[in-house]
Design a protein around this motif. Structure first.
Motif, PDB file in Angstrom:
ATOM      1  N   ILE A  90    -112.941  54.835 -10.517  1.00 61.84           N
ATOM      2  CA  ILE A  90    -112.846  55.881 -11.452  1.00 61.84           C
ATOM      3  C   ILE A  90    -113.510  57.009 -10.562  1.00 61.84           C
ATOM      4  CG2 ILE A  90    -113.783  56.771 -13.497  1.00 61.84           C
ATOM      5  CD1 ILE A  90    -113.842  53.987 -14.785  1.00 61.84           C
ATOM      6  N   LEU A  91    -112.919  58.069 -10.244  1.00 61.55           N
ATOM      7  CA  LEU A  91    -113.443  59.483  -9.723  1.00 61.55           C
ATOM      8  C   LEU A  91    -113.722  60.332 -10.825  1.00 61.55           C
ATOM      9  CD1 LEU A  91    -114.080  61.382  -7.693  1.00 61.55           C
ATOM     10  CD2 LEU A  91    -111.482  61.928  -7.793  1.00 61.55           C
ATOM     11  N   THR A  92    -115.105  60.533 -11.072  1.00 63.25           N
ATOM     12  CA  THR A  92    -115.454  61.466 -12.037  1.00 63.25           C
ATOM     13  C   THR A  92    -115.960  62.844 -11.256  1.00 63.25           C
ATOM     14  OG1 THR A  92    -116.374  59.885 -13.346  1.00 63.25           O
ATOM     15  CG2 THR A  92    -117.246  62.090 -13.655  1.00 63.25           C
ATOM     16  N   ILE A  93    -115.292  63.950 -12.066  1.00 63.01           N
ATOM     17  CA  ILE A  93    -115.593  65.322 -11.454  1.00 63.01           C
ATOM     18  C   ILE A  93    -116.326  65.876 -12.477  1.00 63.01           C
ATOM     19  CG2 ILE A  93    -114.686  67.553 -10.725  1.00 63.01           C
ATOM     20  CD1 ILE A  93    -112.338  66.232  -9.467  1.00 63.01           C
ATOM     21  N   ASP A  94    -117.637  66.028 -12.213  1.00 63.72           N
ATOM     22  CA  ASP A  94    -118.568  66.517 -13.591  1.00 63.72           C
ATOM     23  C   ASP A  94    -118.868  68.066 -13.205  1.00 63.72           C
ATOM     24  OD1 ASP A  94    -120.477  67.046 -15.194  1.00 63.72           O
ATOM     25  OD2 ASP A  94    -121.758  65.179 -14.792  1.00 63.72           O
ATOM     26  N   THR A  95    -118.225  68.714 -13.785  1.00 62.87           N
ATOM     27  CA  THR A  95    -118.751  70.230 -13.685  1.00 62.87           C
ATOM     28  C   THR A  95    -119.900  70.640 -14.539  1.00 62.87           C
ATOM     29  OG1 THR A  95    -117.009  71.085 -15.176  1.00 62.87           O
ATOM     30  CG2 THR A  95    -116.358  70.762 -13.039  1.00 62.87           C
ATOM     31  N   VAL A  96    -120.249  69.895 -15.476  1.00 59.63           N
ATOM     32  CA  VAL A  96    -121.191  70.295 -16.345  1.00 59.63           C
ATOM     33  C   VAL A  96    -122.815  70.191 -15.690  1.00 59.63           C
ATOM     34  CG1 VAL A  96    -122.551  69.389 -18.682  1.00 59.63           C
ATOM     35  CG2 VAL A  96    -119.957  69.390 -18.457  1.00 59.63           C
ATOM     36  N   HIS A  97    -122.897  68.945 -14.829  1.00 62.22           N
ATOM     37  CA  HIS A  97    -124.214  68.600 -14.209  1.00 62.22           C
ATOM     38  C   HIS A  97    -123.912  69.073 -12.752  1.00 62.22           C
ATOM     39  CE1 HIS A  97    -124.135  66.084 -17.775  1.00 62.22           C
ATOM     40  NE2 HIS A  97    -125.262  66.560 -17.864  1.00 62.22           N
ATOM     41  N   GLY A  98    -122.478  69.290 -12.293  1.00 60.27           N
ATOM     42  CA  GLY A  98    -122.376  69.565 -10.780  1.00 60.27           C
ATOM     43  C   GLY A  98    -122.446  68.773  -9.864  1.00 60.27           C
ATOM     44  N   LYS A  99    -121.501  67.479 -10.187  1.00 57.69           N
ATOM     45  CA  LYS A  99    -121.520  66.093  -9.536  1.00 57.69           C
ATOM     46  C   LYS A  99    -120.309  65.379  -9.356  1.00 57.69           C
ATOM     47  CE  LYS A  99    -126.215  64.669 -11.113  1.00 57.69           C
ATOM     48  NZ  LYS A  99    -127.178  63.733 -11.867  1.00 57.69           N
ATOM     49  N   VAL A 100    -119.845  64.829  -8.281  1.00 58.85           N
ATOM     50  CA  VAL A 100    -118.954  64.089  -7.998  1.00 58.85           C
ATOM     51  C   VAL A 100    -119.576  62.530  -8.143  1.00 58.85           C
ATOM     52  CG1 VAL A 100    -116.927  63.301  -6.667  1.00 58.85           C
ATOM     53  CG2 VAL A 100    -117.668  66.014  -6.790  1.00 58.85           C
ATOM     54  N   LYS A 101    -118.873  61.677  -8.805  1.00 58.69           N
ATOM     55  CA  LYS A 101    -119.481  60.376  -9.133  1.00 58.69           C
ATOM     56  C   LYS A 101    -118.072  59.288  -8.950  1.00 58.69           C
ATOM     57  CE  LYS A 101    -122.334  62.134 -12.884  1.00 58.69           C
ATOM     58  NZ  LYS A 101    -122.712  61.989 -14.031  1.00 58.69           N
ATOM     59  N   LEU A 102    -118.351  58.170  -8.545  1.00 58.18           N
ATOM     60  CA  LEU A 102    -117.321  57.216  -8.272  1.00 58.18           C
ATOM     61  C   LEU A 102    -117.918  55.786  -8.859  1.00 58.18           C
ATOM     62  CD1 LEU A 102    -116.540  57.692  -4.361  1.00 58.18           C
ATOM     63  CD2 LEU A 102    -115.127  58.111  -6.360  1.00 58.18           C
ATOM     64  N   THR A 103    -117.080  55.259  -9.463  1.00 60.24           N
ATOM     65  CA  THR A 103    -117.517  54.174 -10.123  1.00 60.24           C
ATOM     66  C   THR A 103    -116.240  52.899  -9.626  1.00 60.24           C
ATOM     67  OG1 THR A 103    -118.153  54.995 -12.145  1.00 60.24           O
ATOM     68  CG2 THR A 103    -117.674  52.488 -12.279  1.00 60.24           C
ATOM     69  N   SER A 104    -116.827  51.965  -8.735  1.00 57.38           N
ATOM     70  CA  SER A 104    -116.033  50.999  -8.143  1.00 57.38           C
ATOM     71  C   SER A 104    -115.781  49.861  -9.126  1.00 57.38           C
ATOM     72  CB  SER A 104    -116.546  50.423  -6.796  1.00 57.38           C
ATOM     73  OG  SER A 104    -116.672  51.470  -5.990  1.00 57.38           O
ATOM     74  N   LEU A 105    -114.272  49.505  -9.267  1.00 57.16           N
ATOM     75  CA  LEU A 105    -114.035  48.374 -10.397  1.00 57.16           C
ATOM     76  C   LEU A 105    -113.536  47.199  -9.447  1.00 57.16           C
ATOM     77  CD1 LEU A 105    -112.092  50.336 -12.718  1.00 57.16           C
ATOM     78  CD2 LEU A 105    -114.548  49.979 -12.812  1.00 57.16           C
ATOM     79  N   GLN A 106    -114.363  45.988  -9.522  1.00 53.34           N
ATOM     80  CA  GLN A 106    -114.011  44.860  -8.679  1.00 53.34           C
ATOM     81  C   GLN A 106    -112.599  44.247  -9.347  1.00 53.34           C
ATOM     82  OE1 GLN A 106    -113.793  41.200  -8.520  1.00 53.34           O
ATOM     83  NE2 GLN A 106    -114.350  41.483  -6.201  1.00 53.34           N
ATOM     84  N   ARG A 107    -111.699  44.048  -8.649  1.00 55.41           N
ATOM     85  CA  ARG A 107    -110.427  43.428  -9.016  1.00 55.41           C
ATOM     86  C   ARG A 107    -110.519  42.160  -9.415  1.00 55.41           C
ATOM     87  NH1 ARG A 107    -107.101  41.624  -3.722  1.00 55.41           N
ATOM     88  NH2 ARG A 107    -108.171  39.775  -3.118  1.00 55.41           N
ATOM     89  N   ASP A 108    -111.355  41.243  -9.195  1.00 58.74           N
ATOM     90  CA  ASP A 108    -111.356  39.917  -9.808  1.00 58.74           C
ATOM     91  C   ASP A 108    -112.122  39.867 -11.363  1.00 58.74           C
ATOM     92  OD1 ASP A 108    -110.237  38.750  -7.606  1.00 58.74           O
ATOM     93  OD2 ASP A 108    -112.013  38.163  -6.569  1.00 58.74           O
ATOM     94  N   MET A 109    -112.501  40.906 -11.761  1.00 54.05           N
ATOM     95  CA  MET A 109    -112.862  40.728 -12.967  1.00 54.05           C
ATOM     96  C   MET A 109    -111.845  40.154 -14.205  1.00 54.05           C
ATOM     97  SD  MET A 109    -115.512  44.045 -13.704  1.00 54.05           S
ATOM     98  CE  MET A 109    -114.325  45.455 -13.364  1.00 54.05           C
TER      99      MET A 109
END
Length: 463
Positions: free
Chosen positions: A127-146
């Motif tokens: 999940i790529l998060t482009i956060d212009t509220v806090h001025g950040k770029v974030k990445l959430t990796s999702l493990q495929r075996d969940m």
């Protein structure tokens, strides 16, 4: 590329924020969330994003628009989930988080020999998060075996959702499992990495001795499958060396040597090396890589919206990119016996949702509890370990093995996508009303490895 129709305003009410969120301890939160330099954490989609960012900084907007036409754009108004996997959604008491200025995009990496097909198991999910509220770029990796619940297909691995219903179904599963409201996706065919790397003239990778035979076995398989192309030579020695496209992709696929987590690490190493090669390339090579990179992308994001997201990302590319990986330590259990012998991760999603929301939105929200995975931490259910079947002695003579020879099988067998009836859903505590009074006693035992096993005794009486 066709122009996307304006999105309809959402009628969903604003999510209710918790006035005093109850979050895990600071020590656990620190282990789940960390900052890493942007130069060390790059994903394939960002190769294309960075490419047009470079073009934009040179003022070549028109050139970018012509290249963006190479992308495979899917009109959201014309895309649907197959009806058998698209039952009515559940009604929620608490609206999903939705904050202006924070955009989430589901990134899927597939490995398909068919350039026209995107309904393949998604080996990489973020999940790529482009956060212009806090001025950040974030990445959430999702493990495929969940292990997750897929509408119309019962329980299965998360990466199977893309096979059943493509990116739209995968978005629905992610949204319903993590209480999110993602509407945008980008799918990248990882097989095109070979061409990108060759266009760059190869990339430098430090190969370990233990990796060589697995790497070469994958190269041999690819040479046989693509017999109409020039075969790649094998890797003969360990150490830092220049790998061509087929060799580098084979390196990124290694899993049987250790684990899927290590494969994800190798993928990041290849992507970082590719970015380094792109940055060092001349303008003509960059141009060829950009054109090839755009052609690997299938997305429901229009060219104009993608441009806007890129412009918002530019000022933050030199800052730290924040990263979260799901599942989070302490909230999942590895289970190698699902459906007989399939390795899955049994996750406490209700425990991870507050951490995920805080990471993405930097706020916590009230949310409706999601389904409970039997056997996961805090599920109150302990799954019995199957008793191994006795093996009959083989009457087939064992073939002789020449000293020094080694054989590696690299075929990654995946479980059948047929839904299994052996696992049932534990009802959400807020979603079930009953006239039955139940008394439950739970005894928790902690092992030396830190794994907690819950043994539950239940007594019921009907009123």
């Amino acid at each position: 590329m066709k122009r996307q129709q304006p999105r309809k305003p959402s009628s969903r009410p604003a999510a209710r924020r918790k006035p005093q969120p109850k979050l895990p301890s600071s020590k656990k939160r620190a282990s789940a969330r960390r900052k890493i330099p942007a130069s060390r954490k790059v994903l394939l989609v960002f190769v294309s994003l960075l490419a047009f960012v470079i073009l934009l900084t040179g003022g070549l907007y028109a050139y970018y628009r012509s290249l963006s036409a190479e992308m495979n754009y899917v009109d959201p108004d014309l895309e649907t989930i197959p009806s058998e996997y698209n039952p009515p959604t559940e009604s929620l008491d608490n609206p999903l988080p939705d904050i202006d200025g924070i955009v989430n995009i589901l990134l899927l990496g597939i490995d398909s020999r068919d350039e026209e097909s995107i309904k393949e198991r998604s080996d990489s999910m973020m999940i790529l998060t482009i956060d212009t509220v806090h001025g950040k770029v974030k990445l959430t990796s999702l493990q495929r075996d969940m292990l997750v619940k897929i509408p119309g297909a019962d329980f299965n691995k998360l990466n199977s959702a893309n096979v059943f219903g493509g990116p739209l179904l995968t978005m629905r599963v992610v949204n319903e499992t993590l209480r999110l409201n993602i509407e945008r996706y980008m799918v990248v065919n990882m097989r095109g990495m070979e061409q990108l790397i060759d266009l760059a003239g190869g990339i430098e990778i430090d190969v370990e001795q233990a990796e060589i035979r697995y790497l070469n076995s994958s190269i041999r398989e690819e040479n046989n499958v693509f017999s109409d192309s020039e075969p790649s030579p094998f890797v003969e020695a360990a150490g830092l060396q220049l790998l061509n496209g087929r060799q580098a992709v084979a390196y990124a696929r290694i899993r049987k040597l250790d684990s899927d987590y290590k494969r994800m690490e190798r993928q990041r190493i290849v992507l970082q090396a590719l970015l380094n090669a792109f940055m060092d390339a001349d303008f003509g090579t960059k141009n060829n890589m950009i054109s090839e990179g755009f052609s690997l992308i299938t997305t429901n994001i229009s060219a104009d919206e993608l441009l806007g997201l890129g412009l918002n990302t530019i000022p933050k590319l030199d800052a730290d990119i924040e990263q979260l990986q799901l599942p989070i330590s302490g909230y999942f259990k590895e289970w190698p016996y699902w459906n007989g012998s399939v390795w899955v991760n049994l996750c406490d999603f209700n425990g991870m949702i507050p951490l995920l929301h805080e990471f993405i939105f930097e706020e916590s929200f009230e949310f409706d509890p999601v389904y409970v995975i039997p056997g996961a931490p805090n599920s109150g259910v302990k799954l019995a370990t199957p008793t191994p079947r006795p093996t009959e002695p083989s009457l087939t003579p064992t073939p002789a093995v020449t000293p020094g020879e080694s054989t590696v099988t690299t075929t990654e067998s995946e479980p059948s996508l047929t839904p299994t009836p052996s696992i049932s859903v534990s009802p959400s505590p807020s979603a079930t009303t009953s006239a039955t009074t139940t008394t439950t006693t739970t005894t928790a035992t902690t092992t030396t490895t830190g794994t907690t096993t819950a043994t539950t005794t239940t007594t019921s009486s009907t009123g």
